[in-house]
Enzyme design. Structure first.
Site, mmCIF file in Angstrom:
data_model
loop_
_atom_site.group_PDB
_atom_site.id
_atom_site.type_symbol
_atom_site.label_atom_id
_atom_site.label_comp_id
_atom_site.label_asym_id
_atom_site.label_seq_id
_atom_site.Cartn_x
_atom_site.Cartn_y
_atom_site.Cartn_z
ATOM 1 N N SER A 74 30.058 6.435 80.878
ATOM 2 C CA SER A 74 30.450 7.610 80.102
ATOM 3 C C SER A 74 29.261 8.536 79.941
ATOM 4 C CB SER A 74 30.981 7.177 78.732
ATOM 5 O OG SER A 74 31.472 8.292 78.015
ATOM 6 N N ASP A 75 29.535 9.820 79.815
ATOM 7 C CA ASP A 75 28.481 10.795 79.564
ATOM 8 C C ASP A 75 29.058 11.949 78.757
ATOM 9 O OD1 ASP A 75 25.529 11.123 80.655
ATOM 10 O OD2 ASP A 75 26.385 13.125 80.445
#
Length: 192
Positions: free
Chosen positions: A68-69
């Site tokens: 995730s970012d």
């Protein structure tokens, strides 16, 4: 039973998965993020999430890996994590009294399946005085957060209103992520 790896050391992402009762362990991706300035914020966060997931998946192909970012975007400019106090101050001044967007991308990989999603939320900041900005910077909170603030911490006092998924602003759109993980037979304790 399929094992989930969170390709992150983010305490916020860990806490959210724990909150959902999802069994997992973490391995930091240690990937040098490659960014492409031609990508939209949505495309960028999905690309970064995929890079993290792929780096961990290569060494753990028998598992399901979640990357995730999160980035902040204002005026067509993407704001990542600040490198120093000056950059944090510049970002917070830019966000002061204005609405910006937060994008969080999620990538989930297994041996036979890949799914990516992106969630967007809008955040309106109060007008911030220089004293408020400097005080917030002194707290140390801005330095590991996109856009130089954490809505789940002291940064909450900067926020006038939000529109969208609060958890996407924190760093993992939890409800959407849970639905993607179900496709990989990963469910929370309460779902079993």
């Amino acid at each position: 039973m399929t094992r989930l790896i969170l390709a992150s050391q983010s305490p916020r992402r860990k806490k959210l998965l724990e909150q959902a009762g999802i069994p997992f362990h973490t391995i930091s991706s240690q990937v040098e993020e490659k960014t492409d300035p031609t990508l939209s914020p949505e495309e960028l966060v999905v690309s970064l999430a995929m890079q993290k997931a792929e780096a961990v998946f290569k060494k753990n192909p028998e598992n399901v890996v979640l990357g995730s970012d999160t980035v902040v975007s204002i005026d067509g400019r993407v704001l990542g994590k600040p490198s120093d106090k000056k950059e944090a101050r510049d970002m917070l001044r830019m966000l002061s009294g204005r609405t910006h967007e937060v994008f969080t991308g999620v990538a989930v990989l297994s041996g036979d399946k890949t799914r990516t999603v992106c969630e967007k939320a809008s955040v309106q900041f109060y007008d911030l005085s220089d004293e408020e900005i400097d005080g917030y910077i002194k707290s140390g909170e801005p330095f590991d957060k996109a856009g130089s603030y954490g809505i789940q911490g002291l940064g909450a006092v900067l926020v006038e209103r939000i529109s969208g998924d609060y958890f996407a602003i924190v760093g993992l759109p939890l409800a959407k992520t849970i639905r993607v993980l179900r496709e990989f037979d990963i469910v929370g304790d309460w779902q079993a």
